[in-house]
Design an enzyme around this catalytic site. Structure first.
Site, PDB file in Angstrom:
ATOM      1  N   PHE A 123      -2.290  12.423 -41.164  1.00  0.00           N
ATOM      2  CA  PHE A 123      -1.351  12.297 -40.469  1.00  0.00           C
ATOM      3  C   PHE A 123      -0.309  13.404 -41.121  1.00  0.00           C
ATOM      4  CE2 PHE A 123       3.328  10.964 -39.690  1.00  0.00           C
ATOM      5  CZ  PHE A 123       3.142  10.543 -38.269  1.00  0.00           C
ATOM      6  N   GLU A 363       6.230   8.962 -46.972  1.00  0.00           N
ATOM      7  CA  GLU A 363       6.568   8.183 -45.824  1.00  0.00           C
ATOM      8  C   GLU A 363       8.148   7.735 -45.918  1.00  0.00           C
ATOM      9  OE1 GLU A 363       3.906   5.538 -44.097  1.00  0.00           O
ATOM     10  OE2 GLU A 363       2.161   6.603 -45.086  1.00  0.00           O
TER      11      GLU A 363
HETATM   12  C1  LIG Z   1       1.202  12.945 -52.630  1.00  0.00           C
HETATM   13  C2  LIG Z   1       2.029  13.285 -51.503  1.00  0.00           C
HETATM   14  C3  LIG Z   1       1.287  12.736 -50.127  1.00  0.00           C
HETATM   15  C4  LIG Z   1       2.008  12.847 -48.940  1.00  0.00           C
HETATM   16  N1  LIG Z   1       1.399  12.714 -47.835  1.00  0.00           N
HETATM   17  C5  LIG Z   1       1.878  13.077 -46.805  1.00  0.00           C
HETATM   18  C6  LIG Z   1       1.023  13.166 -45.533  1.00  0.00           C
HETATM   19  O1  LIG Z   1      -0.102  12.588 -45.401  1.00  0.00           O
HETATM   20  N2  LIG Z   1       1.683  13.580 -44.254  1.00  0.00           N
HETATM   21  C7  LIG Z   1       2.973  14.164 -44.420  1.00  0.00           C
HETATM   22  O2  LIG Z   1       3.344  14.442 -43.316  1.00  0.00           O
HETATM   23  N3  LIG Z   1       3.717  14.173 -45.517  1.00  0.00           N
HETATM   24  C8  LIG Z   1       3.273  13.637 -46.899  1.00  0.00           C
HETATM   25  N4  LIG Z   1       3.885  13.861 -47.827  1.00  0.00           N
HETATM   26  C9  LIG Z   1       5.202  14.385 -47.778  1.00  0.00           C
HETATM   27  C10 LIG Z   1       6.390  13.512 -48.021  1.00  0.00           C
HETATM   28  O3  LIG Z   1       6.456  12.493 -46.859  1.00  0.00           O
HETATM   29  C11 LIG Z   1       7.417  14.197 -48.300  1.00  0.00           C
HETATM   30  O4  LIG Z   1       7.667  14.826 -49.665  1.00  0.00           O
HETATM   31  C12 LIG Z   1       8.919  13.347 -48.281  1.00  0.00           C
HETATM   32  O5  LIG Z   1       9.250  12.876 -46.951  1.00  0.00           O
HETATM   33  C13 LIG Z   1      10.097  14.130 -48.646  1.00  0.00           C
HETATM   34  O6  LIG Z   1      10.190  15.615 -48.337  1.00  0.00           O
HETATM   35  P1  LIG Z   1      10.369  16.650 -49.198  1.00  0.00           P
HETATM   36  O7  LIG Z   1       9.296  16.590 -50.323  1.00  0.00           O
HETATM   37  O8  LIG Z   1      10.575  17.826 -48.400  1.00  0.00           O
HETATM   38  O9  LIG Z   1      11.572  16.462 -50.133  1.00  0.00           O
HETATM   39  P2  LIG Z   1      13.259  16.856 -49.413  1.00  0.00           P
HETATM   40  O10 LIG Z   1      13.477  16.213 -47.994  1.00  0.00           O
HETATM   41  O11 LIG Z   1      13.497  18.238 -49.413  1.00  0.00           O
HETATM   42  O12 LIG Z   1      14.054  15.941 -50.319  1.00  0.00           O
HETATM   43  C14 LIG Z   1      14.559  16.212 -51.342  1.00  0.00           C
HETATM   44  C15 LIG Z   1      15.591  15.114 -52.043  1.00  0.00           C
HETATM   45  O13 LIG Z   1      16.680  15.099 -51.414  1.00  0.00           O
HETATM   46  C16 LIG Z   1      17.042  13.946 -50.847  1.00  0.00           C
HETATM   47  N5  LIG Z   1      17.639  14.012 -49.532  1.00  0.00           N
HETATM   48  C17 LIG Z   1      17.150  14.715 -48.416  1.00  0.00           C
HETATM   49  N6  LIG Z   1      17.903  14.496 -47.324  1.00  0.00           N
HETATM   50  C18 LIG Z   1      18.826  13.517 -47.645  1.00  0.00           C
HETATM   51  C19 LIG Z   1      19.924  13.015 -47.350  1.00  0.00           C
HETATM   52  N7  LIG Z   1      20.349  13.158 -45.659  1.00  0.00           N
HETATM   53  N8  LIG Z   1      20.638  12.175 -47.792  1.00  0.00           N
HETATM   54  C20 LIG Z   1      20.383  11.773 -48.963  1.00  0.00           C
HETATM   55  N9  LIG Z   1      19.389  12.392 -49.666  1.00  0.00           N
HETATM   56  C21 LIG Z   1      18.746  13.265 -48.788  1.00  0.00           C
HETATM   57  C22 LIG Z   1      15.660  13.165 -50.641  1.00  0.00           C
HETATM   58  O14 LIG Z   1      15.537  11.799 -50.881  1.00  0.00           O
HETATM   59  C23 LIG Z   1      14.910  13.838 -52.178  1.00  0.00           C
HETATM   60  O15 LIG Z   1      15.434  13.169 -53.158  1.00  0.00           O
HETATM   61  C24 LIG Z   1       3.295  13.505 -48.817  1.00  0.00           C
HETATM   62  C25 LIG Z   1       3.894  13.924 -50.424  1.00  0.00           C
HETATM   63  C26 LIG Z   1       3.139  13.752 -51.494  1.00  0.00           C
HETATM   64  C27 LIG Z   1       3.947  14.266 -52.731  1.00  0.00           C
END
Ligand SMILES: Cc1cc2nc3c(=O)[nH]c(=O)nc-3n(C[C@H](O)[C@H](O)[C@H](O)COP(=O)(O)OP(=O)(O)OC[C@H]3O[C@@H](n4cnc5c(N)ncnc54)[C@H](O)[C@@H]3O)c2cc1C
Length: 379
Positions: A123, A363
């Site tokens: 996904f 997620e």
């Molecule tokens: C091992 C692993 C597997 C994964 N598998 C998948 C997958 O299969 N498919 C897929 O699509 N994605 C996948 N992901 C991605 C994952 O869903 C994202 O890493 C996650 O949604 C956070 O996004 P980001 O890393 O860009 O962090 P960011 O969005 O940059 O967030 C950084 C920090 O800021 C905080 N933050 C951001 N916006 C706000 C707000 N409005 N209010 C308060 N706090 C906020 C967040 O909570 C976090 O603490 C995976 C990630 C990992 C590490």
């Protein structure tokens, strides 16, 4: 209100426990250490019906309810969270998404194979600059008549190099914002589709997380899920159910660590008695057990809501928020109960502690779950 599990639920739980103990436990430390994808084990999970548990039997699925899925996820995650994330993505994101929103041809072509684990799915929503803010999709799916031209990069994709089918979210019409986003089924091997190197991770090291690159990939129009512009809704709706899977993964990591801590506390002696005789250790176990029970009830509540067609957005987010914190807290305390032995690989709890962290991130991070919950509260 009935808290009793049915005979079928107990049978699924027992089968998952048996599989985890006999097939996943041996080799789990080595797979973590060498970042080895549990390919053989996933194949067997497919044969046993763990990869398409809730899919209608007419598409080769198990036709089970979400409660059975939560119970199985907990048992598998107690032992190997790298295997359970494959199970979670395949069941709740890929199979569910195609079964709920795909057309009959897509179900016959993809779902019938995904449900048995003959192939597994991925996904693909996250991008280098679109994580929590999933609306800022930079991947584009340009409408070219009878196909979409897909360009862009997806990040952190679970099953990145093991999947055969990828649901890719991409922007078709920027002017329409999130209403201009589509969900496309992309097959491995389509020209212009490349898989980046495997991420070297803190936890769930057996799972294969990769970036994916799309350069002028021609995706036939018939591979679009739902109407034009339905992609963002598709992703949000699918993730709402996915959270129940990750919540139960977190629950399993916590209960696995707790069971190891109880066992160890009865074996290890300090000051002439088993450490379980020291009240400080007893209180840790009491806190762990209470938190785990509360997390389990939240997971089952969310599953029940889904099974009874009630709104499970809030209950699923609450289950994930709470269970992932319980996973983190419990695994840290389980390491503490093990003392120095908790700090080495043989005792499993350090791995569970590392694995727990991801449940607060993917997620939807814990912060995002709070946004989802408070939005519902303030409606
Ligand atoms: C091992 C692993 C597997 C994964 N598998 C998948 C997958 O299969 N498919 C897929 O699509 N994605 C996948 N992901 C991605 C994952 O869903 C994202 O890493 C996650 O949604 C956070 O996004 P980001 O890393 O860009 O962090 P960011 O969005 O940059 O967030 C950084 C920090 O800021 C905080 N933050 C951001 N916006 C706000 C707000 N409005 N209010 C308060 N706090 C906020 C967040 O909570 C976090 O603490 C995976 C990630 C990992 C590490």
């Amino acid at each position: 209100m009935n808290f009793q599990l049915t005979e079928e639920h107990l049978a699924v739980q027992a089968a998952a426990r048996e599989f985890a103990q006999t097939e996943l436990l041996p080799g789990v430390i080595e797979r973590d250490e060498h970042q080895k994808f549990p390919a053989e084990q996933i194949k067997k999970m497919g044969e046993l019906g763990f990869l398409g548990m809730m899919v209608d039997p007419k598409y080769n699925g198990g036709g089970m309810d979400t409660i059975s899925y939560v119970l199985a996820m907990e048992e598998i995650s107690k032992v190997d969270a790298s295997a359970s994330v494959v199970m979670s993505v395949n069941n709740s994101l890929v199979c569910w998404g195609i079964e709920k929103y795909g057309n009959e041809e897509q179900k016959q072509k993809y779902l019938t194979k995904l449900a048995t684990g003959e192939i597994i799915g991925a996904f693909c929503l996250s991008e280098p600059e679109a994580g929590s803010d999933a609306t800022s999709q930079r991947t584009t799916a340009e409408d070219k008549g009878d196909y979409y031209l897909l360009n862009g990069t997806k990040n952190w994709i679970t099953n990145g190099s093991s999947a055969s089918v990828y649901i890719v979210i991409a922007q078709t019409d920027v002017a329409k914002g999130h209403r201009g986003i589509n969900a496309l089924i992309v097959e491995r091997g389509m020209e212009g589709f490349e898989i980046g190197p495997k991420e070297n991770k803190l936890g769930i090291r057996g799972s294969d997380t990769h970036s994916l690159m799309f350069t002028d990939v021609k995706v036939p129009k018939e591979n679009r899920i739902g109407e034009d512009g339905f992609g963002f809704k598709f992703a949000m709706s699918t993730l709402a159910g996915g959270r129940i899977g990750i919540a139960s993964q977190a629950l399993g990591i916590a209960s696995g660590a707790y069971e190891l801590a109880v066992k160890y506390s009865k074996e290890r002696k300090a000051f002439g008695v088993e450490i379980s005789k020291h009240q400080a250790i007893q209180f840790k176990l009491a806190d762990m057990a209470t938190n785990i029970e509360a997390a389990r009830l939240l997971c089952l509540q969310a599953a029940y809501d889904k099974d009874t067609h009630a709104d499970y957005g809030k209950s699923g987010a609450m289950a994930k928020l709470f269970a992932s914190k319980v996973a983190m807290d419990t695994t840290i305390e389980a390491v503490q109960v093990h003392g120095g032995y908790g700090f080495v690989k043989e005792y499993h709890v350090e791995r569970l502690m590392r694995d727990a962290k991801i449940t607060q991130i993917y997620e939807g991070t814990s912060e995002i779950q709070k946004i989802v919950i408070s939005r519902e509260l303030l409606k």
